[in-house]
Write a protein that holds these residues in place. Structure first.
Motif, PDB file in Angstrom:
ATOM      1  N   TYR A  86       0.893  -1.298   0.009  1.00  0.00           N
ATOM      2  CA  TYR A  86       0.048   0.194  -0.030  1.00  0.00           C
ATOM      3  C   TYR A  86       0.785   1.435   0.132  1.00  0.00           C
ATOM      4  O   TYR A  86       0.568   2.351  -0.808  1.00  0.00           O
ATOM      5  CB  TYR A  86      -0.812  -0.032   1.279  1.00  0.00           C
ATOM      6  N   ASP A 130      -3.464   5.415   8.965  1.00  0.00           N
ATOM      7  CA  ASP A 130      -4.314   4.873   9.940  1.00  0.00           C
ATOM      8  C   ASP A 130      -4.025   3.423  10.574  1.00  0.00           C
ATOM      9  O   ASP A 130      -4.338   2.375   9.836  1.00  0.00           O
ATOM     10  CB  ASP A 130      -5.687   4.752   9.278  1.00  0.00           C
ATOM     11  N   HIS A 131      -3.259   3.177  11.510  1.00  0.00           N
ATOM     12  CA  HIS A 131      -2.706   1.976  12.062  1.00  0.00           C
ATOM     13  C   HIS A 131      -3.689   1.064  12.613  1.00  0.00           C
ATOM     14  O   HIS A 131      -3.463  -0.083  12.437  1.00  0.00           O
ATOM     15  CB  HIS A 131      -1.662   2.423  13.032  1.00  0.00           C
ATOM     16  N   ALA A 132      -4.875   1.539  12.851  1.00  0.00           N
ATOM     17  CA  ALA A 132      -6.044   0.906  13.351  1.00  0.00           C
ATOM     18  C   ALA A 132      -6.694  -0.131  12.179  1.00  0.00           C
ATOM     19  O   ALA A 132      -7.097  -0.981  12.151  1.00  0.00           O
ATOM     20  CB  ALA A 132      -6.856   1.292  14.002  1.00  0.00           C
ATOM     21  N   SER A 133      -6.368   0.396  10.781  1.00  0.00           N
ATOM     22  CA  SER A 133      -6.929  -0.151   9.700  1.00  0.00           C
ATOM     23  C   SER A 133      -6.173  -1.643   9.531  1.00  0.00           C
ATOM     24  O   SER A 133      -7.019  -2.515   8.854  1.00  0.00           O
ATOM     25  CB  SER A 133      -6.601   0.694   8.417  1.00  0.00           C
ATOM     26  N   TYR A 134      -5.173  -1.984  10.062  1.00  0.00           N
ATOM     27  CA  TYR A 134      -4.572  -3.137   9.782  1.00  0.00           C
ATOM     28  C   TYR A 134      -4.021  -3.713  11.083  1.00  0.00           C
ATOM     29  O   TYR A 134      -3.536  -4.724  11.110  1.00  0.00           O
ATOM     30  CB  TYR A 134      -3.171  -3.134   9.094  1.00  0.00           C
ATOM     31  N   GLU A 138     -10.337  -2.388  16.017  1.00  0.00           N
ATOM     32  CA  GLU A 138     -10.455  -1.303  15.349  1.00  0.00           C
ATOM     33  C   GLU A 138     -10.635  -0.055  16.232  1.00  0.00           C
ATOM     34  O   GLU A 138     -10.212   0.918  15.795  1.00  0.00           O
ATOM     35  CB  GLU A 138     -12.004  -1.262  14.351  1.00  0.00           C
ATOM     36  N   ARG A 140      -9.189   2.771  18.364  1.00  0.00           N
ATOM     37  CA  ARG A 140      -7.821   3.895  18.347  1.00  0.00           C
ATOM     38  C   ARG A 140      -7.551   4.593  19.598  1.00  0.00           C
ATOM     39  O   ARG A 140      -8.565   5.008  20.050  1.00  0.00           O
ATOM     40  CB  ARG A 140      -8.128   4.842  16.913  1.00  0.00           C
ATOM     41  N   CYS A 190      -1.332   0.779  17.645  1.00  0.00           N
ATOM     42  CA  CYS A 190      -1.411   2.160  16.797  1.00  0.00           C
ATOM     43  C   CYS A 190      -0.120   2.950  17.165  1.00  0.00           C
ATOM     44  O   CYS A 190       0.043   4.048  16.568  1.00  0.00           O
ATOM     45  CB  CYS A 190      -2.688   2.651  17.002  1.00  0.00           C
TER      46      CYS A 190
END
Length: 240
Positions: A86, A130-134, A138, A140, A190
């Motif tokens: 990505y 957005d580190h919560a996305s992976y 979910e 943050r 995160c």
């Protein structure tokens, strides 16, 4: 304020960054092979995923461990590669073209310029993604990078623990064995993990009874590349 110094391509502290190492290997592989094949969903094909698992030398995800339970590994099962894919596309260091992952002109240049690649890749990864996305959850954590990094700069200067860092931001009532474990997991995923993947922090684990204590240390790369508002608060290391 967070400022990243530009390091020379041969700076030894760049070796501390797993994400930079993986990016260089991926760019160089693509340059040498012309392209990397993609699946219908535009993920890397398994042949390259297996190559990446074997060559990235990713902390906590050695090839031996990864292949022990899965003989076939897809991109989404190796999160560092999925995130890197990505990043390289988003930063226009590579592009998808006719079912293949190919380098752009900038990407080809960065493949042989570690210092410049670090300056392009790491600040964007740490501060903009957005580190919560992976992450596994979910949630943050509340806060922002300027505060997190300036406090960690002081608290972890001579080493600390994950629990002590969390307490510095959010208080004492949270722990892994009470209802606060989700907030601690969000902070770890995160904040601490991105800094570890970037090569700025390193964690070690110590077993104490039935619990594991996670120790957190700043790497030489943190000290060589970051300029922070709290730098003047650091205590020199005493020499016995």
């Amino acid at each position: 304020m967070i400022t990243f110094r530009l390091l020379s391509d041969d700076h030894p502290d760049l070796a501390h960054s797993p994400l930079l190492r993986a990016a260089l290997l991926t760019l160089q592989y693509t340059r040498d092979h012309g392209a990397i094949g993609l699946t219908q969903t535009k993920a890397f094909k398994r042949a390259f995923v297996h190559w990446a698992v074997e060559h990235f030398d990713w902390p906590g995800s050695s090839a031996e461990e990864m292949f022990r339970y899965n003989k076939v590994i897809n991109e989404y099962e190796f999160p560092p590669l999925e995130v890197l894919h990505y990043l390289l596309i988003t930063l226009r260091l590579a592009r998808h073209f006719k079912g293949e992952f190919r380098l752009t002109k900038r990407g080809a240049e960065m493949a042989q310029a570690p210092g410049k690649l670090f300056a392009e890749l790491i600040p964007f990864y740490v501060l903009q993604i957005d580190h919560a996305s992976y992450a596994r959850f979910e949630e943050r954590p509340f806060g922002k990078w300027d505060v997190w990094m300036n406090v960690i700069n002081v608290e972890a200067d001579h080493g600390t623990t994950e629990r002590a860092l969390f307490e510095a931001f959010y208080g004492e009532e949270h722990d892994w064995d009470n209802d606060g474990w989700r907030e601690m997991a969000a902070f770890s995923s995160c904040v601490l993990r991105p800094l570890e993947w970037a090569g700025m922090l390193v964690q070690t684990h110590e077993e104490r009874g039935a619990k594991y204590v996670h120790h957190v240390f700043k790497t030489p790369l943190w000290r060589s590349t970051l300029m922070l508002d709290t730098d003047d608060m650091l205590r020199p290391v005493s020499v016995q």
